[in-house]
Motif scaffolding. Structure first.
Motif, short mmCIF file in Angstrom:
data_model
loop_
_atom_site.label_atom_id
_atom_site.label_comp_id
_atom_site.label_asym_id
_atom_site.label_seq_id
_atom_site.Cartn_x
_atom_site.Cartn_y
_atom_site.Cartn_z
N GLN A 277 24.90 64.58 49.10
CA GLN A 277 25.35 65.84 49.43
C GLN A 277 25.34 66.09 51.00
O GLN A 277 26.07 66.83 51.47
N ALA A 278 24.28 65.95 51.78
CA ALA A 278 24.05 66.23 53.01
C ALA A 278 24.80 65.58 54.04
O ALA A 278 25.59 65.70 54.66
N GLN A 280 28.03 64.30 52.88
CA GLN A 280 29.22 64.78 52.74
C GLN A 280 29.58 65.65 53.71
O GLN A 280 30.67 65.74 54.28
N GLY A 281 28.73 66.73 53.72
CA GLY A 281 28.73 67.74 54.70
C GLY A 281 28.91 67.41 56.08
O GLY A 281 29.79 67.86 57.14
N PHE A 282 27.97 66.52 56.56
CA PHE A 282 27.92 65.95 57.86
C PHE A 282 29.23 65.21 58.20
O PHE A 282 29.86 65.35 59.31
N LYS A 284 32.20 65.54 56.74
CA LYS A 284 33.13 66.63 57.10
C LYS A 284 33.20 67.24 58.45
O LYS A 284 34.14 67.31 59.18
N ASN A 285 31.95 67.62 58.90
CA ASN A 285 31.95 68.17 60.19
C ASN A 285 32.09 67.41 61.38
O ASN A 285 32.70 67.75 62.41
N HIS A 286 32.13 66.09 61.48
CA HIS A 286 32.28 65.03 62.30
C HIS A 286 33.50 64.46 62.23
O HIS A 286 33.73 63.46 62.76
N GLN A 287 34.13 64.58 61.04
CA GLN A 287 35.52 63.94 60.76
C GLN A 287 35.52 62.58 60.49
O GLN A 287 36.06 61.69 61.23
N GLU A 332 17.51 69.48 54.19
CA GLU A 332 17.86 69.97 55.57
C GLU A 332 17.96 68.59 56.45
O GLU A 332 17.07 67.89 56.57
N HIS A 336 20.62 62.91 63.27
CA HIS A 336 21.51 61.87 62.84
C HIS A 336 21.75 60.89 64.18
O HIS A 336 21.19 61.09 65.03
#
Length: 411
Positions: A277-278, A280-282, A284-287, A332, A336
């Motif tokens: 889950q973490a 997937q969001g990361f 998306k934010n970094h394309q 959280e 990265h």
């Protein structure tokens, strides 16, 4: 000239070790598997599926040697069995139960179909067993196989001197100014790039030292400065490079806990889901485009899970190094690691490391890395021969010099 001579002599033994071992470990995985087929290949049952990652981790933990833990999941399972009914083994890293615990092995090899142990080894052991020969050469390459940080410190200092000497050596090949000369600058510099094979052995030795070093000057600079990065990252590399490029240091700056975690924060499937889950969001934010999962590790000292995937930011094709570190309880993101598409300092450093370790451009570049290691040995040995012959020549001149006459007369 004096700098190049004496610094080169001081570094000679270390560069020979680094060059020779580097040429070998350019093919470390293949050589290790060839030497130890009993560890890397398992008899397979055609049609039998591989165990899932949670079963494999549980089997590995159950069969792990005393005082060790298996704090990781391996997601990259072998896709198919080999034609000779052998499957590629899964390799699990073992960590000690306590900070001071002595462990009998740090790698565990598992049959991915049955979950049975094929073998284990302590990669830091000596070179007198075929199971530990390649890991020993790897350790010899970067730390002289010395305990603690002493070996890395020595090789780091050598790398700093090597980096500086690369510039000095290049400068020494440049032709001197000759205002009255009718030859162009390139015509006067051209001999430095060539070897006169018809000349004497002394001249051939000198030409090899100068020409090979000149042709590989930029490549050797990459290897020298990347060695500084590996061995003296905090002491030398980052203080210099952070003044030139921006860095994201979140991955390395996660603080240690007062006491390492002694129990598993949550079951592995739950930790895996939290990491997915973490990520997937990361992504998306970094394309980022995620290609496949690689591994999930628990860092007990820092209280985080390290989740690695292969993404569009990766340099290697065979391993995922796009990673996030998440809090072991909340999920959280604490840091990265992106091989590319991040701060320019991170991208430059990752390219530097990948070039040093032969992790890009496939087999042709790994062959080039091997040849570069052997060339470094050649440049170093020819340099020592140049110095020894000059020293021997000076000794002969001193011996032949006439002795002053004795002006004292007897009475």
């Amino acid at each position: 000239m004096v700098w190049h001579r004496w610094v080169g002599l001081a570094m000679a033994a270390f560069l020979v070790i680094a060059g020779f071992t580097g040429a070998i470990i350019a093919f470390q995985d293949e050589l290790d598997a060839w030497l130890n087929p009993h560890l890397y290949q398992a008899l397979s049952q055609p049609g039998q599926p591989m165990l899932d990652v949670y079963q494999l981790q549980a089997q590995a933990q159950q069969q792990a040697p005393a005082n060790t833990r298996v704090d990781e999941l391996q997601f990259k399972l072998p896709q198919s069995t080999l034609e000779d009914h052998h499957a590629e083994a899964m390799i699990f890293r073992l960590t000690p139960v306590g900070p001071q615990a002595s462990i009998p092995a740090d790698q565990l090899f598992i049959n991915p179909q049955s979950g049975k142990v094929l073998g284990s080894r302590l990669s830091t052991a000596g070179p007198f067993q075929r199971e530990t020969l390649l890991p020993f050469l790897y350790k010899l390459h970067y730390s002289l196989a010395l305990p603690g940080v002493s070996g890395r410190l020595i090789m780091g200092i050598v790398a700093v001197l090597w980096t500086l000497d690369t510039f000095v050596a290049f400068f020494l090949t440049l032709p001197r100014r000759q205002p009255q000369s009718k030859s162009s600058y390139w015509q006067r510099w051209k001999p430095a790039w060539l070897v006169k094979w018809q000349a004497s052995t002394t001249r051939i030795n000198f030409d090899l030292h100068r020409a090979v070093g000149l042709w590989l000057c930029s490549v050797l600079l990459v290897f020298a400065w990347s060695s500084v990065m590996f061995n003296l990252r905090e002491q030398v590399y980052l203080p210099i490079m952070t003044k030139l490029m921006p860095f994201d240091l979140s991955w390395r700056n996660i603080p240690k806990l007062p006491q390492p975690l002694t129990s598993l924060p949550m079951p592995w499937p739950q930790a895996h889901q939290l990491a997915q889950q973490a990520m997937q969001g990361f992504a998306k934010n970094h394309q980022l485009q995620i290609d496949y999962e690689d591994r999930l590790r628990l860092d007990r000292e820092r209280g985080v899970y390290q989740y690695f995937v292969h993404s569009s930011a990766d340099l290697r094709q065979d391993r995922g190094n796009t990673a996030i570190a998440i809090d072991a309880y909340t999920g959280e993101i604490k840091g990265h690691w992106l091989p590319t598409q991040d701060q320019s300092g991170n991208t430059f450093s990752n390219w530097l490391g990948a070039l040093h370790m032969g992790q890009v451009f496939g087999m042709p570049y790994r062959i080039f890395v091997c040849c570069t290691g052997l060339s470094l040995v050649l440049v170093t040995v020819t340099g020592v021969l140049i110095w020894s012959r000059k020293r021997a020549g000076k000794s002969r001149v001193t011996l032949r010099a006439p002795q002053p006459a004795n002006t004292l007369q007897r009475h």
